[in-house]
Each structure stands twice: as C-alpha cells, then as structure tokens.
Write a protein that holds these residues in place. Structure first.
Motif, mmCIF file in Angstrom:
data_model
loop_
_atom_site.group_PDB
_atom_site.id
_atom_site.type_symbol
_atom_site.label_atom_id
_atom_site.label_comp_id
_atom_site.label_asym_id
_atom_site.label_seq_id
_atom_site.Cartn_x
_atom_site.Cartn_y
_atom_site.Cartn_z
ATOM 1 N N ALA A 15 -41.657 76.679 -51.677
ATOM 2 C CA ALA A 15 -42.328 77.514 -52.681
ATOM 3 C C ALA A 15 -42.844 76.672 -53.841
ATOM 4 O O ALA A 15 -43.921 76.931 -54.389
ATOM 5 C CB ALA A 15 -41.371 78.591 -53.190
ATOM 6 N N GLU A 16 -42.089 75.651 -54.209
ATOM 7 C CA GLU A 16 -42.481 74.809 -55.345
ATOM 8 C C GLU A 16 -43.655 73.892 -55.004
ATOM 9 O O GLU A 16 -44.577 73.718 -55.809
ATOM 10 C CB GLU A 16 -41.295 73.939 -55.782
ATOM 11 C CG GLU A 16 -40.178 74.714 -56.452
ATOM 12 C CD GLU A 16 -38.956 73.827 -56.686
ATOM 13 O OE1 GLU A 16 -39.067 72.580 -56.531
ATOM 14 O OE2 GLU A 16 -37.886 74.377 -57.012
ATOM 15 N N LYS A 17 -43.629 73.293 -53.804
ATOM 16 C CA LYS A 17 -44.577 72.216 -53.496
ATOM 17 C C LYS A 17 -45.507 72.513 -52.325
ATOM 18 O O LYS A 17 -46.533 71.847 -52.173
ATOM 19 C CB LYS A 17 -43.799 70.933 -53.177
ATOM 20 C CG LYS A 17 -42.941 70.416 -54.316
ATOM 21 C CD LYS A 17 -42.295 69.097 -53.933
ATOM 22 C CE LYS A 17 -41.527 68.501 -55.103
ATOM 23 N NZ LYS A 17 -40.956 67.160 -54.748
ATOM 24 N N GLY A 18 -45.154 73.488 -51.495
ATOM 25 C CA GLY A 18 -45.900 73.712 -50.262
ATOM 26 C C GLY A 18 -45.202 73.032 -49.108
ATOM 27 O O GLY A 18 -44.612 71.944 -49.261
ATOM 28 N N TYR A 19 -45.265 73.636 -47.940
ATOM 29 C CA TYR A 19 -44.542 73.144 -46.763
ATOM 30 C C TYR A 19 -44.896 71.692 -46.428
ATOM 31 O O TYR A 19 -44.014 70.860 -46.165
ATOM 32 C CB TYR A 19 -44.850 74.055 -45.567
ATOM 33 C CG TYR A 19 -44.267 73.579 -44.262
ATOM 34 C CD1 TYR A 19 -42.917 73.746 -43.979
ATOM 35 C CD2 TYR A 19 -45.082 72.964 -43.310
ATOM 36 C CE1 TYR A 19 -42.375 73.308 -42.773
ATOM 37 C CE2 TYR A 19 -44.558 72.522 -42.102
ATOM 38 C CZ TYR A 19 -43.201 72.698 -41.841
ATOM 39 O OH TYR A 19 -42.683 72.259 -40.652
ATOM 40 N N GLU A 20 -46.175 71.364 -46.440
ATOM 41 C CA GLU A 20 -46.613 70.037 -46.014
ATOM 42 C C GLU A 20 -46.139 68.930 -46.943
ATOM 43 O O GLU A 20 -46.028 67.773 -46.531
ATOM 44 C CB GLU A 20 -48.142 70.000 -45.893
ATOM 45 C CG GLU A 20 -48.725 70.970 -44.874
ATOM 46 C CD GLU A 20 -48.298 70.651 -43.455
ATOM 47 O OE1 GLU A 20 -47.927 69.486 -43.202
ATOM 48 O OE2 GLU A 20 -48.333 71.559 -42.609
ATOM 49 N N GLU A 21 -45.877 69.268 -48.192
ATOM 50 C CA GLU A 21 -45.536 68.253 -49.197
ATOM 51 C C GLU A 21 -44.043 67.971 -49.282
ATOM 52 O O GLU A 21 -43.622 67.105 -50.052
ATOM 53 C CB GLU A 21 -46.039 68.691 -50.574
ATOM 54 C CG GLU A 21 -47.542 68.940 -50.647
ATOM 55 C CD GLU A 21 -48.336 67.703 -50.256
ATOM 56 O OE1 GLU A 21 -47.943 66.591 -50.669
ATOM 57 O OE2 GLU A 21 -49.339 67.849 -49.524
ATOM 58 N N VAL A 22 -43.245 68.670 -48.510
ATOM 59 C CA VAL A 22 -41.789 68.532 -48.597
ATOM 60 C C VAL A 22 -41.262 67.810 -47.360
ATOM 61 O O VAL A 22 -41.621 68.148 -46.229
ATOM 62 C CB VAL A 22 -41.113 69.918 -48.717
ATOM 63 C CG1 VAL A 22 -39.592 69.776 -48.721
ATOM 64 C CG2 VAL A 22 -41.581 70.623 -49.971
ATOM 65 N N GLY A 23 -40.402 66.819 -47.578
ATOM 66 C CA GLY A 23 -39.795 66.087 -46.473
ATOM 67 C C GLY A 23 -38.360 66.512 -46.238
ATOM 68 O O GLY A 23 -37.724 67.138 -47.104
ATOM 69 N N SER A 55 -49.152 81.191 -45.296
ATOM 70 C CA SER A 55 -49.509 80.054 -44.442
ATOM 71 C C SER A 55 -49.055 80.314 -43.015
ATOM 72 O O SER A 55 -49.758 79.988 -42.056
ATOM 73 C CB SER A 55 -48.886 78.763 -44.975
ATOM 74 O OG SER A 55 -47.479 78.779 -44.837
ATOM 75 N N GLN A 56 -47.890 80.935 -42.859
ATOM 76 C CA GLN A 56 -47.408 81.298 -41.530
ATOM 77 C C GLN A 56 -48.186 82.476 -40.954
ATOM 78 O O GLN A 56 -48.394 82.569 -39.750
ATOM 79 C CB GLN A 56 -45.920 81.636 -41.578
ATOM 80 C CG GLN A 56 -45.019 80.440 -41.650
ATOM 81 C CD GLN A 56 -45.144 79.571 -40.405
ATOM 82 O OE1 GLN A 56 -45.859 78.562 -40.399
ATOM 83 N NE2 GLN A 56 -44.469 79.940 -39.348
#
Length: 225
Positions: free
Chosen positions: A37-45, A129-130
């Motif tokens: 929620a904070e960064k977006g799915y793609e930006e989180v590892g 996004s989903q």
C-alpha cells in the motif's frame, strides 16, 4: 459517514481470527500489505517485507514460496470477504436511512463512497492492480453486491419511483449508471491521484449533482428520431 475502519484494519482483524494462519504468517501478510500500500507491489522486495515483519527472509520463503504467493494470500480474503463486507455495510447504512428524496439517497451513497476511497486509497491501488491483471479476482470484485442488498436497493428505487422522485427506468439500468459513475471516480482517484484537483466536498457535490440530475424524472429527456 461517521467512522470507517480501513481495509488494512479489517484485514489485520481477520488474520487474528483465522486459526489456520500462524503468528509468523500473520506478521508477514500484515507487513506485506502495509508495504504494498505504501510503495506499490513492484517496488517492494521480499527482504523488505521480512524486515518489516521481523522475520528472516528464509522464513518468508518457507511460508509463501515467493512474493506473488504473499500477494495471492493477501488478495483472496480481501476480495472474497473483507471488501464485500465493508461495501455492503456502507450500502446497508445508506438503505437504513430510508431516504424520501432522490437527492438525499444519492448524496448519502456518494458521500460514503468518496469517504471510503479517501480512507483506503493506498490499499485500493493494490486491489485494483489485481483487478486488471487477475481474472479470478476481477470476477470476485464484480460480484460483491449481496443479494440482500440488491433486493433492498430495488425496493428503495421502487419507493422513489412511486413518490415521483426517480426516473421510471429499469432498476438494473439505474444501478449500472450509478455504479459506473462511482466506479469511474474510484479508478481515476486511486490510480491517478495527481489528476485530482478537487477536495472531498467538491467531489461529493459534483458526483451527486451529476447523478441526481441524470436520474431526476423532471429532467428534459432527449428527443429521439
């Protein structure tokens, strides 16, 4: 709307009630939703999720295999239970007000939806996004209105028609127009927040004016050929 819990709060509460999910899994899932929620799915590892959850990265892989497995574990209860429950609760609150005019009914509905989006914009971005990328989740989202709520909505529309407050169109068409208007607002506001130059009060006013004037039986209809 008086008070509204966020999707994240509902989700955290549901994790605590699910006896099939371990304490470690709850920590990982809650941390992942916060970060998505904070960064977006793609930006989180996965390492960042593990650090937020307070577990080793290997523990994360042991429980969910990969990041996509975490997202899937998050989305299933949200689209099948949490989001439908929250939206139907909002709808029930509007229907319980027993509005006697089209304006009061529409304003109450729009106000709740605008407030809901404002409180849950980041989580809704993950869900949307989903919605666009996953056919199964998209089908679940599209079927969120419960039969009970739909029946009550039809009864409310019939009352407004009988009172001369609502245009005499099929209820299904009226709901389609209302939902498409509010759905369009949700998508634009969640996915393109920088394009929004209106405050919450202005947004509610414009959406309500559009729907009330479009569904008013005293409007001037277009003349056909």
């Amino acid at each position: 709307m008086s008070e509204i819990e966020t999707i994240q709060a509902y989700y955290a509460a549901s994790l605590g009630k699910d006896g099939r999910i371990s304490r470690t899994q709850r920590q990982i899932l809650a941390a992942a939703l916060e970060l998505f929620a904070e960064k977006g799915y793609e930006e989180v590892g996965t390492r960042e999720i593990a650090e937020r959850a307070g577990v080793a990265e290997g523990t994360l892989f042991h429980n969910f295999v990969n990041k996509n497995g975490i997202l899937d574990a998050i989305m299933q209860p949200i689209v099948k239970n949490i989001l439908p429950t929250m939206l139907n609760t909002l709808d029930q609150a509007v229907l319980d007000k027993d509005s006697h005019t089209l304006e009061s009914f529409i304003v109450a509905l729009v106000t709740d939806r605008v407030d809901f989006v404002a409180h849950n914009r980041a989580s809704l971005a993950v869900i949307l996004s989903q919605f666009f990328n996953n056919e199964q989740d998209r089908a679940a989202v599209l079927g969120m209105v419960s039969p009970v709520i739909l029946t009550q909505a039809n009864q409310a529309m019939d009352r407004l028609k009988a009172a001369g407050e609502l245009v005499d169109w099929p209820n299904g068409m009226i709901l389609q127009l209302v939902f498409s208007t509010l759905g369009g607002y949700l998508v634009k506001n969640v996915l393109y927040p920088n394009l929004n130059r209106l405050n919450r009060q202005q947004t509610t006013q414009y959406l309500s004016d559009f729907l009330v004037n479009g569904l008013n039986p005293r409007r001037i209809p277009l003349q056909g050929d």
